[in-house]
Design an enzyme around this catalytic site. Structure first.
Site, PDB file in Angstrom:
ATOM      1  N   VAL A 150      22.286 -17.466   4.883  1.00 38.61           N
ATOM      2  CA  VAL A 150      23.598 -17.915   5.293  1.00 38.61           C
ATOM      3  C   VAL A 150      24.464 -17.255   6.137  1.00 38.61           C
ATOM      4  CG1 VAL A 150      24.910 -20.039   5.744  1.00 38.61           C
ATOM      5  CG2 VAL A 150      22.616 -20.071   4.283  1.00 38.61           C
TER       6      VAL A 150
ATOM      7  N   THR B 144      25.673 -25.818   2.501  1.00 37.74           N
ATOM      8  CA  THR B 144      25.827 -27.055   2.244  1.00 37.74           C
ATOM      9  C   THR B 144      25.990 -28.347   1.155  1.00 37.74           C
ATOM     10  OG1 THR B 144      23.513 -26.387   2.887  1.00 37.74           O
ATOM     11  CG2 THR B 144      23.388 -28.747   2.121  1.00 37.74           C
TER      12      THR B 144
ATOM     13  N   LEU C 113      18.617 -23.178   9.613  1.00 42.82           N
ATOM     14  CA  LEU C 113      18.011 -21.888   9.899  1.00 42.82           C
ATOM     15  C   LEU C 113      17.039 -21.758   8.402  1.00 42.82           C
ATOM     16  CD1 LEU C 113      18.439 -19.947   6.870  1.00 42.82           C
ATOM     17  CD2 LEU C 113      20.699 -19.245   8.873  1.00 42.82           C
TER      18      LEU C 113
ATOM     19  N   LEU D  42       3.001 -30.970   8.590  1.00 41.17           N
ATOM     20  CA  LEU D  42       2.809 -31.612   8.069  1.00 41.17           C
ATOM     21  C   LEU D  42       1.644 -30.894   7.247  1.00 41.17           C
ATOM     22  CD1 LEU D  42       1.456 -35.219  10.823  1.00 41.17           C
ATOM     23  CD2 LEU D  42       2.604 -34.498   8.294  1.00 41.17           C
TER      24      LEU D  42
ATOM     25  N   CYS E  38      16.503 -24.769  -0.440  1.00 43.89           N
ATOM     26  CA  CYS E  38      17.148 -25.722  -0.050  1.00 43.89           C
ATOM     27  C   CYS E  38      16.472 -27.258  -0.183  1.00 43.89           C
ATOM     28  CB  CYS E  38      17.192 -25.611   1.680  1.00 43.89           C
ATOM     29  SG  CYS E  38      18.324 -24.341   1.973  1.00 43.89           S
TER      30      CYS E  38
HETATM   31  C1  UDX Z   1      22.740 -20.371   1.698  1.00 41.21           C
HETATM   32  C2  UDX Z   1      24.253 -21.664   1.311  1.00 41.21           C
HETATM   33  O1  UDX Z   1      25.401 -21.341   0.792  1.00 41.21           O
HETATM   34  C3  UDX Z   1      23.878 -23.101   0.895  1.00 41.21           C
HETATM   35  O2  UDX Z   1      24.635 -23.723   0.804  1.00 41.21           O
HETATM   36  C4  UDX Z   1      23.025 -23.009   1.215  1.00 41.21           C
HETATM   37  O3  UDX Z   1      22.383 -24.697   0.599  1.00 41.21           O
HETATM   38  C5  UDX Z   1      21.463 -22.562   1.391  1.00 41.21           C
HETATM   39  O4  UDX Z   1      21.298 -20.922   1.907  1.00 41.21           O
HETATM   40  P1  UDX Z   1      22.475 -18.340   0.486  1.00 41.21           P
HETATM   41  O5  UDX Z   1      22.822 -17.943   1.821  1.00 41.21           O
HETATM   42  O6  UDX Z   1      21.171 -18.408   0.344  1.00 41.21           O
HETATM   43  O7  UDX Z   1      22.880 -20.090   0.422  1.00 41.21           O
HETATM   44  O8  UDX Z   1      22.866 -18.014  -0.753  1.00 41.21           O
HETATM   45  P2  UDX Z   1      23.073 -16.817  -1.959  1.00 41.21           P
HETATM   46  O9  UDX Z   1      21.846 -16.249  -1.612  1.00 41.21           O
HETATM   47  O10 UDX Z   1      23.335 -17.198  -2.627  1.00 41.21           O
HETATM   48  O11 UDX Z   1      24.182 -15.707  -1.498  1.00 41.21           O
HETATM   49  C6  UDX Z   1      25.328 -16.179  -1.878  1.00 41.21           C
HETATM   50  C7  UDX Z   1      26.392 -14.852  -2.041  1.00 41.21           C
HETATM   51  O12 UDX Z   1      27.678 -15.330  -1.406  1.00 41.21           O
HETATM   52  C8  UDX Z   1      26.424 -14.147  -2.442  1.00 41.21           C
HETATM   53  O13 UDX Z   1      25.799 -13.106  -1.458  1.00 41.21           O
HETATM   54  C9  UDX Z   1      26.707 -13.952  -3.281  1.00 41.21           C
HETATM   55  O14 UDX Z   1      27.115 -12.857  -4.093  1.00 41.21           O
HETATM   56  C10 UDX Z   1      28.566 -13.998  -2.247  1.00 41.21           C
HETATM   57  N1  UDX Z   1      29.807 -14.909  -3.322  1.00 41.21           N
HETATM   58  C11 UDX Z   1      28.662 -16.068  -4.192  1.00 41.21           C
HETATM   59  C12 UDX Z   1      30.648 -14.740  -2.649  1.00 41.21           C
HETATM   60  O15 UDX Z   1      30.818 -13.711  -2.198  1.00 41.21           O
HETATM   61  N2  UDX Z   1      31.464 -15.206  -4.303  1.00 41.21           N
HETATM   62  C13 UDX Z   1      31.770 -16.541  -4.785  1.00 41.21           C
HETATM   63  O16 UDX Z   1      32.799 -17.045  -5.246  1.00 41.21           O
HETATM   64  C14 UDX Z   1      29.783 -16.556  -5.017  1.00 41.21           C
HETATM   65  C1  UDX Z   2      14.518 -25.210   5.030  1.00 41.06           C
HETATM   66  C2  UDX Z   2      14.489 -25.539   6.450  1.00 41.06           C
HETATM   67  O1  UDX Z   2      13.219 -25.825   6.998  1.00 41.06           O
HETATM   68  C3  UDX Z   2      16.163 -25.200   7.326  1.00 41.06           C
HETATM   69  O2  UDX Z   2      15.997 -26.335   8.647  1.00 41.06           O
HETATM   70  C4  UDX Z   2      16.742 -25.191   6.558  1.00 41.06           C
HETATM   71  O3  UDX Z   2      18.066 -24.670   6.678  1.00 41.06           O
HETATM   72  C5  UDX Z   2      16.936 -24.870   4.584  1.00 41.06           C
HETATM   73  O4  UDX Z   2      15.353 -25.205   4.168  1.00 41.06           O
HETATM   74  P1  UDX Z   2      13.170 -23.060   4.003  1.00 41.06           P
HETATM   75  O5  UDX Z   2      13.877 -23.183   2.695  1.00 41.06           O
HETATM   76  O6  UDX Z   2      13.544 -21.245   4.785  1.00 41.06           O
HETATM   77  O7  UDX Z   2      13.254 -24.338   4.900  1.00 41.06           O
HETATM   78  O8  UDX Z   2      11.548 -22.844   4.327  1.00 41.06           O
HETATM   79  P2  UDX Z   2      10.775 -23.956   5.015  1.00 41.06           P
HETATM   80  O9  UDX Z   2      10.024 -23.499   6.094  1.00 41.06           O
HETATM   81  O10 UDX Z   2      11.144 -25.703   5.626  1.00 41.06           O
HETATM   82  O11 UDX Z   2      10.197 -24.288   3.589  1.00 41.06           O
HETATM   83  C6  UDX Z   2      10.284 -24.934   2.553  1.00 41.06           C
HETATM   84  C7  UDX Z   2       8.994 -25.302   1.860  1.00 41.06           C
HETATM   85  O12 UDX Z   2       8.254 -26.238   2.346  1.00 41.06           O
HETATM   86  C8  UDX Z   2       8.113 -24.215   1.344  1.00 41.06           C
HETATM   87  O13 UDX Z   2       7.943 -24.215   0.240  1.00 41.06           O
HETATM   88  C9  UDX Z   2       7.035 -24.299   2.657  1.00 41.06           C
HETATM   89  O14 UDX Z   2       5.692 -23.875   2.172  1.00 41.06           O
HETATM   90  C10 UDX Z   2       6.927 -25.950   2.506  1.00 41.06           C
HETATM   91  N1  UDX Z   2       6.392 -26.794   3.618  1.00 41.06           N
HETATM   92  C11 UDX Z   2       6.907 -26.183   4.789  1.00 41.06           C
HETATM   93  C12 UDX Z   2       5.023 -27.307   3.065  1.00 41.06           C
HETATM   94  O15 UDX Z   2       4.596 -27.527   2.183  1.00 41.06           O
HETATM   95  N2  UDX Z   2       4.766 -27.490   4.060  1.00 41.06           N
HETATM   96  C13 UDX Z   2       4.757 -27.633   5.518  1.00 41.06           C
HETATM   97  O16 UDX Z   2       3.924 -28.699   6.272  1.00 41.06           O
HETATM   98  C14 UDX Z   2       5.783 -27.739   6.112  1.00 41.06           C
END
Ligand code: UDX
Ligand code: UDX
Length: 439
Positions: free
Chosen positions: A11, A119, A151, A248, A258
């Site tokens: 993110v 989130t 995303l 679907l 997520c």
């Molecule tokens: C994100 C969102 O933040 C989460 O709420 C959402 O639901 C899913 O996507 P993501 O970007 O996947 O999470 O998080 P992650 O890959 O765990 O990266 C978080 C980053 O923050 C890491 O690089 C970590 O080192 C950094 N971090 C964490 C800080 O810089 N400070 C902290 O105190 C904790």
């Molecule tokens: C999801 C949401 O799509 C995105 O909008 C949100 O911000 C973060 O969470 P992501 O987790 O990257 O994104 O993947 P996504 O493509 O949504 O797939 C999630 C999971 O659902 C995967 O394991 C995928 O295989 C599964 N999936 C998706 C199914 O089993 N069937 C489908 O039809 C679509």
């Protein structure tokens, strides 16, 4: 406008490069020094199509640092994009978000807008505002805004640059106006609402998509029992624009960073207020069962897993990413190991991460051919293009027993008919042309 971003995960980093692409000057802060040095060298620490190119193209506008004080002190806008992982009880762990809030309060020297992209459960923006105000060192005014992201991994850059919508949740007009300026060059509908509604839009969107997947998976399971075909059923449903054809695809359940955590967090939050979200509860339960559906199917062909050579195609939770979070492979492979199977696995992106968890219990292969050679059974967990485009005639040529359990419906059932294989997928008729049923 001077922008700082806390956290450089999917993110934070994607948001940063997309804002830089729109001519903002951005400083990314992360506590992980290794990550920061990689990014300073122009290397993306995550596997995400287009991200590194954009990082390099905008290198003049993005800085990377672990020094949060410097980054926050004179920023106009500070985005919080640190993770909110799931706690044991299903609730969201907000400790990273709160610790960033304290760092912001201790660092800022001018009025600013703090934007919560992570989130977070409904009501968290209010708590972040209270924490910042309580810990402020300078005499400044801070406005907190909710701006959830939508995303998907694998298409994160495109989803951000061409967003379906930009949701801004604010309590004061000034914060809303600032964010409108941040996003003025983004070609996307902007919706302004209050903070709690914005927080809820994020959870409701993710949980609805998860519900859609669990719904189609249940219908698929019933199709198998009554001899209907889920592909046709889903296609027939999708023509109705009120239903839509997306999300679907039946399979072995949703994973990723997520859906699993956001369904549990909203369910937990509702229970906390003594309200049971029955549809979300069912969504979670269906998904947990779905993840082990192929293992259950394997019992049709073998009494147990002991001594079997199992080929595993795909380790990541979906194609286009190296992310293993909540991947079905992580539920199934421990069961296979425990059952005494010999496991050969292939994945074009996820092997290095998987090796960190299972360094020696799994044989990692370079090609699909090598993986399936002499195998007794093959499990498909991820619908990588390499799997979908694989010549299905190779299964019977190379495997000891060509039994394919396809958790992602990679092949057209009709094409498998002449391939001399047992092809068992989700919600579709099983092709049993092979001479044995139970080995
Ligand atoms: C994100 C969102 O933040 C989460 O709420 C959402 O639901 C899913 O996507 P993501 O970007 O996947 O999470 O998080 P992650 O890959 O765990 O990266 C978080 C980053 O923050 C890491 O690089 C970590 O080192 C950094 N971090 C964490 C800080 O810089 N400070 C902290 O105190 C904790
Ligand atoms: C999801 C949401 O799509 C995105 O909008 C949100 O911000 C973060 O969470 P992501 O987790 O990257 O994104 O993947 P996504 O493509 O949504 O797939 C999630 C999971 O659902 C995967 O394991 C995928 O295989 C599964 N999936 C998706 C199914 O089993 N069937 C489908 O039809 C679509």
């Amino acid at each position: 406008m001077k922008i700082a971003i806390a956290g450089t995960g999917y993110v934070g980093l994607v948001t940063a490069v997309c804002l830089a692409e729109h001519k903002h000057s951005v400083t990314c802060v992360d506590i992980d020094e290794e990550k920061v040095s990689l990014m300073k060298a122009g290397i993306s620490p995550i596997f995400e199509p287009g991200l590194e190119e954009l990082m390099v193209r905008n290198k003049e506008s993005i800085e990377f640092t672990t020094n949060y004080k410097e980054a926050y002190k004179d920023a106009d806008v500070i985005f919080i994009g640190v993770g909110t992982p799931e706690k044991k009880d299903g609730s969201a762990n907000l400790s990273y978000v709160y610790s960033v809030a304290i760092q912001i309060a201790e660092s800022i020297e001018k009025d600013c807008v703090v934007v919560v992209k992570s989130t977070v459960p409904i009501g968290t923006n209010d708590k972040i505002e209270a924490i910042i105000n309580k810990n402020l060192v300078s005499d400044v005014k801070v406005y907190v805004a909710s701006n959830p992201e939508f995303l998907s991994q694998g298409t994160a850059v495109r989803d951000t640059l061409h967003a379906s919508r930009i949701v801004i949740g604010v309590e004061e007009e000034i914060a809303g106006n600032t964010l409108m300026k941040v996003y003025q060059d983004f070609n996307a509908p902007i919706m302004v609402t209050n903070r709690r509604s914005a927080e809820m839009i994020k959870y409701a969107s993710n949980d609805f998509l998860a519900l859609k997947i669990s719904f189609i998976n249940e219908i698929a399971n019933l199709c198998e029992i009554i001899d209907a075909d889920i592909d046709d059923v889903a296609r027939g449903m999708g023509y109705d624009s009120r239903i839509g054809s997306k999300f679907l695809n039946s399979g072995i359940g949703y994973g990723g960073s997520c859906f699993p955590k956001d369904t549990k967090a909203l369910h937990w939050l509702a229970s906390f207020y003594d309200y049971e979200l029955k549809t979300i509860k069912a969504t979670i339960e269906v998904n947990e069962n779905q993840k082990i559906k192929l293992i259950k199917k394997s019992r049709k062909y073998f009494d147990g897993l002991n001594g079997l050579t199992i080929a595993v195609l795909g380790l990541t939770f979906k194609p286009g990413t190296d992310d293993l979070r909540e991947a079905p492979s992580l539920v199934n492979i421990p069961i296979m190991i425990e059952g005494g199977a010999n496991i050969k696995a292939w994945d074009p992106a996820g092997v290095n991460n998987f090796k960190k968890i299972y360094p020696s219990e799994v044989i990692y292969c370079e090609t699909i051919e090598e993986t399936i050679e002499d195998a007794d059974i093959c499990f498909i967990f991820t619908e990588w293009d390499e799997v979908k485009n694989f010549d299905i005639n190779n299964y019977s040529k190379l495997m000891k027993h060509p039994i394919i359990l396809d958790g992602r419906n990679c092949y057209d059932v009709n094409h498998t008919k002449n391939a001399n294989i047992v092809y068992d997928s989700i919600g579709r008729a099983t092709i049993k042309n092979y001479e044995f049923a139970i080995v």
